[in-house]
Design a protein around this motif. Structure first.
Motif, PDB file in Angstrom:
ATOM      1  N   LEU A  27       0.971  -1.093  -0.059  1.00 35.82           N
ATOM      2  CA  LEU A  27      -0.039   0.105   0.023  1.00 35.82           C
ATOM      3  C   LEU A  27       0.904   1.282  -0.020  1.00 35.82           C
ATOM      4  O   LEU A  27       0.425   2.365  -0.608  1.00 35.82           O
ATOM      5  CB  LEU A  27      -0.803  -0.012   1.248  1.00 35.82           C
ATOM      6  CG  LEU A  27      -2.169  -1.139   1.147  1.00 35.82           C
ATOM      7  CD1 LEU A  27      -2.744  -1.017   2.501  1.00 35.82           C
ATOM      8  CD2 LEU A  27      -2.954  -0.976  -0.123  1.00 35.82           C
ATOM      9  N   ALA A  28       1.930   1.198   0.696  1.00 32.56           N
ATOM     10  CA  ALA A  28       2.678   2.277   0.717  1.00 32.56           C
ATOM     11  C   ALA A  28       3.501   2.575  -0.689  1.00 32.56           C
ATOM     12  O   ALA A  28       3.386   3.758  -1.069  1.00 32.56           O
ATOM     13  CB  ALA A  28       4.046   2.217   1.748  1.00 32.56           C
ATOM     14  N   ILE A  34       0.504   6.791  -6.939  1.00 32.68           N
ATOM     15  CA  ILE A  34      -0.607   7.629  -7.092  1.00 32.68           C
ATOM     16  C   ILE A  34      -0.087   8.963  -6.927  1.00 32.68           C
ATOM     17  O   ILE A  34      -0.489  10.027  -7.535  1.00 32.68           O
ATOM     18  CB  ILE A  34      -1.851   7.211  -6.194  1.00 32.68           C
ATOM     19  CG1 ILE A  34      -2.238   5.837  -6.491  1.00 32.68           C
ATOM     20  CG2 ILE A  34      -2.784   8.330  -5.816  1.00 32.68           C
ATOM     21  CD1 ILE A  34      -3.332   5.252  -5.493  1.00 32.68           C
ATOM     22  N   ASP A  35       0.788   9.453  -5.836  1.00 32.42           N
ATOM     23  CA  ASP A  35       1.206  10.603  -5.545  1.00 32.42           C
ATOM     24  C   ASP A  35       1.997  11.365  -6.555  1.00 32.42           C
ATOM     25  O   ASP A  35       2.078  12.520  -6.812  1.00 32.42           O
ATOM     26  CB  ASP A  35       2.075  10.613  -4.223  1.00 32.42           C
ATOM     27  CG  ASP A  35       1.351  10.723  -2.999  1.00 32.42           C
ATOM     28  OD1 ASP A  35       0.131  10.702  -2.913  1.00 32.42           O
ATOM     29  OD2 ASP A  35       1.992  10.377  -1.987  1.00 32.42           O
ATOM     30  N   ARG A  36       2.669  10.429  -7.353  1.00 31.50           N
ATOM     31  CA  ARG A  36       3.629  10.839  -8.379  1.00 31.50           C
ATOM     32  C   ARG A  36       2.716  11.006  -9.785  1.00 31.50           C
ATOM     33  O   ARG A  36       3.151  12.001 -10.513  1.00 31.50           O
ATOM     34  CB  ARG A  36       4.966   9.998  -8.648  1.00 31.50           C
ATOM     35  CG  ARG A  36       5.761  10.514  -9.605  1.00 31.50           C
ATOM     36  CD  ARG A  36       7.065   9.541  -9.715  1.00 31.50           C
ATOM     37  NE  ARG A  36       6.638   8.013  -9.814  1.00 31.50           N
ATOM     38  CZ  ARG A  36       6.797   7.122  -9.101  1.00 31.50           C
ATOM     39  NH1 ARG A  36       7.154   7.577  -7.729  1.00 31.50           N
ATOM     40  NH2 ARG A  36       6.310   5.857  -9.172  1.00 31.50           N
ATOM     41  N   ASP A  37       1.951   9.965 -10.093  1.00 33.04           N
ATOM     42  CA  ASP A  37       1.276   9.766 -11.483  1.00 33.04           C
ATOM     43  C   ASP A  37      -0.145   9.866 -11.475  1.00 33.04           C
ATOM     44  O   ASP A  37      -0.511   9.886 -12.545  1.00 33.04           O
ATOM     45  CB  ASP A  37       1.900   8.637 -12.247  1.00 33.04           C
ATOM     46  CG  ASP A  37       3.384   8.600 -12.279  1.00 33.04           C
ATOM     47  OD1 ASP A  37       3.977   9.668 -12.796  1.00 33.04           O
ATOM     48  OD2 ASP A  37       3.891   7.597 -12.182  1.00 33.04           O
ATOM     49  N   GLY A  38      -0.690   9.888 -10.369  1.00 33.38           N
ATOM     50  CA  GLY A  38      -2.216   9.903 -10.362  1.00 33.38           C
ATOM     51  C   GLY A  38      -2.741   8.417 -10.189  1.00 33.38           C
ATOM     52  O   GLY A  38      -2.054   7.180 -10.501  1.00 33.38           O
ATOM     53  N   ILE A  39      -3.820   8.238  -9.848  1.00 34.95           N
ATOM     54  CA  ILE A  39      -4.563   7.105  -9.817  1.00 34.95           C
ATOM     55  C   ILE A  39      -4.719   6.236 -10.957  1.00 34.95           C
ATOM     56  O   ILE A  39      -4.577   4.948 -10.732  1.00 34.95           O
ATOM     57  CB  ILE A  39      -6.175   7.221  -9.053  1.00 34.95           C
ATOM     58  CG1 ILE A  39      -6.193   7.887  -7.821  1.00 34.95           C
ATOM     59  CG2 ILE A  39      -6.918   6.052  -9.322  1.00 34.95           C
ATOM     60  CD1 ILE A  39      -7.549   8.157  -7.343  1.00 34.95           C
ATOM     61  N   VAL A 110      -4.991  11.645  -4.244  1.00 33.68           N
ATOM     62  CA  VAL A 110      -5.723  10.577  -3.287  1.00 33.68           C
ATOM     63  C   VAL A 110      -7.111  11.395  -2.892  1.00 33.68           C
ATOM     64  O   VAL A 110      -8.134  10.616  -2.600  1.00 33.68           O
ATOM     65  CB  VAL A 110      -5.078  10.309  -2.059  1.00 33.68           C
ATOM     66  CG1 VAL A 110      -5.809   9.516  -1.279  1.00 33.68           C
ATOM     67  CG2 VAL A 110      -3.736   9.524  -2.331  1.00 33.68           C
ATOM     68  N   VAL A 111      -7.482  12.623  -3.519  1.00 39.37           N
ATOM     69  CA  VAL A 111      -8.769  13.333  -2.916  1.00 39.37           C
ATOM     70  C   VAL A 111      -9.868  12.483  -3.414  1.00 39.37           C
ATOM     71  O   VAL A 111     -10.783  12.176  -2.780  1.00 39.37           O
ATOM     72  CB  VAL A 111      -8.830  14.720  -3.556  1.00 39.37           C
ATOM     73  CG1 VAL A 111     -10.040  15.471  -3.550  1.00 39.37           C
ATOM     74  CG2 VAL A 111      -7.700  15.569  -2.736  1.00 39.37           C
ATOM     75  N   PRO A 112      -9.786  11.912  -4.820  1.00 37.43           N
ATOM     76  CA  PRO A 112     -11.086  11.212  -5.227  1.00 37.43           C
ATOM     77  C   PRO A 112     -11.451   9.784  -4.274  1.00 37.43           C
ATOM     78  O   PRO A 112     -12.511   9.601  -4.261  1.00 37.43           O
ATOM     79  CB  PRO A 112     -10.633  10.605  -6.616  1.00 37.43           C
ATOM     80  CG  PRO A 112      -9.823  11.707  -6.880  1.00 37.43           C
ATOM     81  CD  PRO A 112      -9.027  12.168  -5.848  1.00 37.43           C
ATOM     82  N   LEU A 113     -10.342   9.511  -3.682  1.00 37.65           N
ATOM     83  CA  LEU A 113     -10.633   8.183  -2.794  1.00 37.65           C
ATOM     84  C   LEU A 113     -11.283   8.459  -1.547  1.00 37.65           C
ATOM     85  O   LEU A 113     -11.815   7.751  -0.936  1.00 37.65           O
ATOM     86  CB  LEU A 113      -9.318   7.484  -2.561  1.00 37.65           C
ATOM     87  CG  LEU A 113      -8.474   7.050  -3.690  1.00 37.65           C
ATOM     88  CD1 LEU A 113      -7.289   6.225  -3.495  1.00 37.65           C
ATOM     89  CD2 LEU A 113      -9.169   6.041  -4.713  1.00 37.65           C
TER      90      LEU A 113
END
Length: 234
Positions: A27-28, A34-39, A110-113
């Motif tokens: 998960l890390a 995700i932080d770098r490239d998006g979901i 991560v906002v959408p999550l």
């Protein structure tokens, strides 16, 4: 089990020295991608390459991408500390709000999550880790003397404010950041002055947006209103 070469673009997802995979490490690494490239750039196969493991090994910890994304949301919200024993419930809610803002700004992809994805999932089917802040806030407020129903109203009002705030803060405000003229920078010069005089007049205020200060002002309004309309029973 066959191993794949580590993706050169994902060196920060190095596996632990033992080579053993864990849910926490998986998960890390997913959060880093995700932080770098998006979901949309996160796939089970890419994550496996980043961890130098076979893709099938990931399914032991997440049966599909949806479960993986739920786990990422839990990982982020695990960092949100709520002290349900705090005797000053307003101070605690303010502290939670500040933490939440910092978390979101640290992980904007991560906002959408956190904000929109839960809307499509019934409450009881959401990952339990994402429900713990809700339970902790309800405990804080009922200990302060609120009824169960009023405690839920307070929680909803707080997170409605937070979600609206973070979405607004993450939104791009300027059409042309290099432009010195505020009207031109925000594109407000395109609006007819006779129809939008107040909005045009706020150009300087809009371009000097301070997210932290804006959140504090919103919390002042919310908490003052709550103290007036939903007074807890001693």
């Amino acid at each position: 089990m066959a191993k794949h070469p580590v993706d050169p673009a994902l060196q920060e997802c190095d596996p632990p020295p033992s080579g053993k995979l864990s849910r926490e490490r998986m998960l890390a690494c997913a959060l880093e991608i995700i932080d770098r490239d998006g979901i949309e750039k996160l796939t089970m196969r890419r994550l496996a390459r980043a961890l130098n493991h076979d893709p099938m090994s990931l399914y032991r910890y997440a049966p599909n991408k949806a479960a993986l994304l739920d786990g990422v949301a839990e990982t982020v919200l695990d960092q949100l500390a709520v002290d349900p024993t705090d005797a000053d419930w307003t101070a605690q809610l303010r502290a939670v709000a500040r933490q939440y803002r910092r978390l979101v700004l640290s992980h904007p992809h991560v906002v959408p999550l956190l904000v929109t994805r839960p809307l499509a999932t019934p409450l009881a089917l959401r990952p339990r880790g994402t429900l713990r802040p809700l339970e902790a806030v309800l405990t804080l407020l009922t200990r302060a003397g609120f009824t169960d129903a009023d405690a839920l109203h307070v929680y909803r009002a707080l997170f409605a404010l937070l979600h609206g705030h973070v979405l607004d803060e993450l939104r791009e405000h300027a059409d042309n950041p290099e432009e010195n003229d505020d009207l031109l920078r925000l594109g407000l010069h395109r609006l007819p002055a006779d129809e939008f005089p107040l909005l045009r007049g706020l150009a300087t205020t809009l371009t000097s947006y301070d997210g932290a200060a804006e959140l504090e002002r919103g919390l002042d309004i919310l908490l003052t209103g709550l103290n007036t309309t939903l007074t807890p029973t001693p």
